[in-house]
Design a protein around this motif. Structure first.
Motif, PDB file in Angstrom:
ATOM      1  N   LEU A  20       0.847  -1.204   0.000  1.00  0.00           N
ATOM      2  CA  LEU A  20       0.000   0.000   0.000  1.00  0.00           C
ATOM      3  C   LEU A  20       0.876   1.246   0.000  1.00  0.00           C
ATOM      4  N   ALA A  21       1.943   1.229   0.837  1.00  0.00           N
ATOM      5  CA  ALA A  21       2.787   2.425   0.965  1.00  0.00           C
ATOM      6  C   ALA A  21       3.535   2.711  -0.338  1.00  0.00           C
ATOM      7  N   ARG A  22       4.004   1.671  -1.004  1.00  0.00           N
ATOM      8  CA  ARG A  22       4.786   1.947  -2.216  1.00  0.00           C
ATOM      9  C   ARG A  22       3.912   2.438  -3.362  1.00  0.00           C
ATOM     10  N   GLN A  28      -0.468   3.755   8.224  1.00  0.00           N
ATOM     11  CA  GLN A  28      -0.016   3.979   9.594  1.00  0.00           C
ATOM     12  C   GLN A  28      -0.012   2.631  10.305  1.00  0.00           C
ATOM     13  N   LEU A  29       1.153   2.245  10.838  1.00  0.00           N
ATOM     14  CA  LEU A  29       1.218   0.970  11.569  1.00  0.00           C
ATOM     15  C   LEU A  29       0.825   1.193  13.019  1.00  0.00           C
ATOM     16  N   ILE A  30       0.160   0.200  13.604  1.00  0.00           N
ATOM     17  CA  ILE A  30      -0.120   0.249  15.043  1.00  0.00           C
ATOM     18  C   ILE A  30       0.588  -0.954  15.675  1.00  0.00           C
ATOM     19  N   LEU A  31       1.553  -0.657  16.546  1.00  0.00           N
ATOM     20  CA  LEU A  31       2.368  -1.724  17.139  1.00  0.00           C
ATOM     21  C   LEU A  31       1.930  -2.003  18.570  1.00  0.00           C
ATOM     22  N   ARG A  32       2.316  -3.196  19.064  1.00  0.00           N
ATOM     23  CA  ARG A  32       1.657  -3.689  20.282  1.00  0.00           C
ATOM     24  C   ARG A  32       2.159  -3.084  21.579  1.00  0.00           C
ATOM     25  N   ASN A  33       3.384  -2.586  21.633  1.00  0.00           N
ATOM     26  CA  ASN A  33       3.859  -1.994  22.894  1.00  0.00           C
ATOM     27  C   ASN A  33       5.059  -1.068  22.632  1.00  0.00           C
ATOM     28  N   PRO A  34       5.450  -0.269  23.650  1.00  0.00           N
ATOM     29  CA  PRO A  34       6.526   0.708  23.443  1.00  0.00           C
ATOM     30  C   PRO A  34       7.849   0.060  23.021  1.00  0.00           C
ATOM     31  N   ASP A  35       8.145  -1.155  23.529  1.00  0.00           N
ATOM     32  CA  ASP A  35       9.402  -1.813  23.136  1.00  0.00           C
ATOM     33  C   ASP A  35       9.418  -2.089  21.635  1.00  0.00           C
ATOM     34  N   ARG A  36       8.277  -2.572  21.163  1.00  0.00           N
ATOM     35  CA  ARG A  36       8.207  -2.903  19.730  1.00  0.00           C
ATOM     36  C   ARG A  36       8.269  -1.629  18.882  1.00  0.00           C
ATOM     37  N   LEU A  37       7.687  -0.554  19.391  1.00  0.00           N
ATOM     38  CA  LEU A  37       7.744   0.715  18.650  1.00  0.00           C
ATOM     39  C   LEU A  37       9.190   1.208  18.603  1.00  0.00           C
ATOM     40  N   SER A  38       9.887   1.049  19.721  1.00  0.00           N
ATOM     41  CA  SER A  38      11.284   1.495  19.740  1.00  0.00           C
ATOM     42  C   SER A  38      12.147   0.617  18.814  1.00  0.00           C
ATOM     43  N   TYR A  57      10.571   0.283   3.538  1.00  0.00           N
ATOM     44  CA  TYR A  57       9.427   1.206   3.493  1.00  0.00           C
ATOM     45  C   TYR A  57       9.347   1.922   4.832  1.00  0.00           C
ATOM     46  N   ARG A  58       9.585   3.248   4.788  1.00  0.00           N
ATOM     47  CA  ARG A  58       9.598   4.040   6.035  1.00  0.00           C
ATOM     48  C   ARG A  58       8.178   4.478   6.367  1.00  0.00           C
ATOM     49  N   ILE A  59       7.425   3.554   6.917  1.00  0.00           N
ATOM     50  CA  ILE A  59       6.003   3.801   7.211  1.00  0.00           C
ATOM     51  C   ILE A  59       5.889   4.289   8.657  1.00  0.00           C
ATOM     52  N   PRO A  60       5.111   5.344   8.913  1.00  0.00           N
ATOM     53  CA  PRO A  60       4.986   5.801  10.300  1.00  0.00           C
ATOM     54  C   PRO A  60       4.296   4.757  11.177  1.00  0.00           C
ATOM     55  N   ALA A  61       4.695   4.743  12.456  1.00  0.00           N
ATOM     56  CA  ALA A  61       4.111   3.766  13.387  1.00  0.00           C
ATOM     57  C   ALA A  61       3.717   4.463  14.677  1.00  0.00           C
ATOM     58  N   GLU A  62       2.754   3.872  15.368  1.00  0.00           N
ATOM     59  CA  GLU A  62       2.265   4.457  16.630  1.00  0.00           C
ATOM     60  C   GLU A  62       1.768   3.321  17.513  1.00  0.00           C
ATOM     61  N   LEU A  63       1.369   3.675  18.727  1.00  0.00           N
ATOM     62  CA  LEU A  63       0.758   2.695  19.625  1.00  0.00           C
ATOM     63  C   LEU A  63      -0.763   2.818  19.541  1.00  0.00           C
ATOM     64  N   ALA A  64      -1.457   1.850  20.126  1.00  0.00           N
ATOM     65  CA  ALA A  64      -2.931   1.872  20.103  1.00  0.00           C
ATOM     66  C   ALA A  64      -3.479   3.148  20.730  1.00  0.00           C
ATOM     67  N   GLN A  65      -2.748   3.682  21.719  1.00  0.00           N
ATOM     68  CA  GLN A  65      -3.258   4.836  22.481  1.00  0.00           C
ATOM     69  C   GLN A  65      -3.186   6.158  21.712  1.00  0.00           C
ATOM     70  N   ALA A  66      -2.666   6.192  20.520  1.00  0.00           N
ATOM     71  CA  ALA A  66      -2.646   7.459  19.743  1.00  0.00           C
ATOM     72  C   ALA A  66      -4.088   7.966  19.637  1.00  0.00           C
ATOM     73  N   ASP A  67      -4.256   9.269  19.302  1.00  0.00           N
ATOM     74  CA  ASP A  67      -5.635   9.765  19.374  1.00  0.00           C
ATOM     75  C   ASP A  67      -6.255  10.148  18.029  1.00  0.00           C
ATOM     76  N   THR A  68      -5.550   9.870  16.936  1.00  0.00           N
ATOM     77  CA  THR A  68      -6.159  10.198  15.634  1.00  0.00           C
ATOM     78  C   THR A  68      -7.262   9.180  15.305  1.00  0.00           C
ATOM     79  N   PRO A  69      -8.342   9.637  14.630  1.00  0.00           N
ATOM     80  CA  PRO A  69      -9.422   8.695  14.326  1.00  0.00           C
ATOM     81  C   PRO A  69      -9.004   7.636  13.300  1.00  0.00           C
ATOM     82  N   ILE A  70      -9.638   6.481  13.413  1.00  0.00           N
ATOM     83  CA  ILE A  70      -9.367   5.385  12.464  1.00  0.00           C
ATOM     84  C   ILE A  70     -10.592   5.210  11.578  1.00  0.00           C
ATOM     85  N   ARG A  71     -10.370   5.312  10.275  1.00  0.00           N
ATOM     86  CA  ARG A  71     -11.495   5.144   9.330  1.00  0.00           C
ATOM     87  C   ARG A  71     -11.424   3.795   8.619  1.00  0.00           C
TER      88      ARG A  71
END
Ligand code: NAD
Ligand code: KPL
Length: 304
Positions: A20-22, A28-38, A57-71
């Motif tokens: 999708l990214a290419r 936007q990736l959602i990773l399971r915990n801070p260690d995995r994000l790091s 592929y330099r895709i941005p990543a975040e944790l579940a707790q981010a606050d942007t809406p998911i569509r």
């Protein structure tokens, strides 16, 4: 353009997010915990190897707790993790949120669909193959098809165009449950026996009676669920898959040998519990389920 949130960066999550990214689509990736994000930030992105070539592929990543809406949410976890993983992000669902559930087997999709009825849930049955090298690097190992459908709404979404531009093979089906039941039946006939006999798919040719007995019960289950045409061809389909994949180890065999949890509850477990619910006797499937659970116990793996 709607962002594709990809929940889970395992084999299929990497395969889908990278394609999708290419294509220039927002991912936007959602990773399971801070260690995995790091770890992900240290890796610098996702790596996908295809035809011997690896791309980053330099895709941005975040944790579940981010606050942007998911569509739009692509759930790329194992069946046993899917509902809990979705629960961690559900508070971010926009009113028109759609989820694509990539899980094998049956049961996990219905659990998500019934817990979040306001989100449209599309079920995906994938015959593509990918495996993880390490951390955030996957290899695309087998061409296949992605069947998409919605058991409650036969209208195909307009964003299938995104999959066209990303060259992700896909077909819309108005009978996704039939597709998933058929794959479940193939997996139930083949995968547990390869674990119990410690063999490749092709070596099941030596066990025709066991295969026939399982196919008879799985065919009865398909008929009871409204799929007589799938039932009629099941034994032949199982033989065809065994021949076509003779040199391969089944996915369940690979999980057990790598010491990973299996998706047994969503395959054999779902077949046996559905049969029990409708009063269908399936002694061979029940026996296979018990033998497989005993083997998993002996290996110290979860029996569900
Ligand atoms: P995987 O184990 O490689 O990846 C699953 C990922 O989900 C892992 O990285 C895990 O850390 C992550 N995860 C779990 N809980 C999470 C959470 N709460 N938040 C964020 N991430 C979380 O699994 P896979 O091989 O990609 O398989 C996914 C599904 O697709 C399975 O149901 C599988 O049977 C099916 N499938 C896989 C293939 C294949 O070739 N790999 C082919 C067809 C179908
Ligand atoms: O899908 C499979 C698997 O290994 O999970 C096949 C090859 C069809 C065997 O059931």
């Amino acid at each position: 353009m709607t962002t594709w949130h990809v929940l889970g960066a395992g084999s299929l999550g990497i395969l889908w997010a990278s394609r999708l990214a290419r294509a220039g689509l927002p991912v936007q990736l959602i990773l399971r915990n801070p260690d995995r994000l790091s770890d992900y930030r240290n890796a610098g992105g996702l790596r996908l190897t295809e035809n011997g070539q690896t791309h980053l592929y330099r895709i941005p990543a975040e944790l579940a707790q981010a606050d942007t809406p998911i569509r739009r949410l692509l759930v790329a976890c194992k069946a046993y993790d899917a509902e809990n993983a979705v629960a961690q992000v559900a508070s971010r669902f926009a009113a028109s949120c759609e989820t694509l559930l990539l899980q094998n087997g049956l049961g996990s999709q219905q659990a998500v669909a019934s817990r979040w009825p306001a989100a449209r849930c599309l079920f995906v049955s994938s015959t593509e193959g990918a495996y993880r090298q390490n951390g955030f690097h996957a290899t695309f190992a087998g061409q296949g098809q992605n069947w998409l459908g919605d058991p409650n709404d036969s209208t195909a979404p307009a964003w299938l165009e995104d999959l066209v531009s990303a060259s992700i093979p896909h077909r819309w089906t108005t009978d996704i449950l039939g597709r998933l039941w058929h794959k479940l039946a193939l997996n139930c006939a083949i995968n547990p026996l390869t674990v119990l006999h410690d063999c490749r798919n092709g070596e099941l040719r030596a066990h025709p009676q066991a295969l026939d007995a399982l196919c008879d019960e799985l065919a009865a289950l398909l008929v009871a669920n409204g799929y007589p045409e799938l039932a009629a061809g099941l034994a032949e389909d199982v033989r065809r898959v065994i021949e076509a994949t003779a040199a391969n180890y089944s996915s369940m065999y690979q999980d057990v040998h790598a010491g990973r949890r299996t998706e047994i509850t969503y395959l054999l477990g779902h077949a046996c519990s559905t049969a029990a619910l409708i009063g269908l006797k399936v002694p061979h499937l029940d026996g296979l389920h018990r033998r497989l659970q005993t083997l998993l116990d002996r290996r110290g793996l979860p029996r569900d």
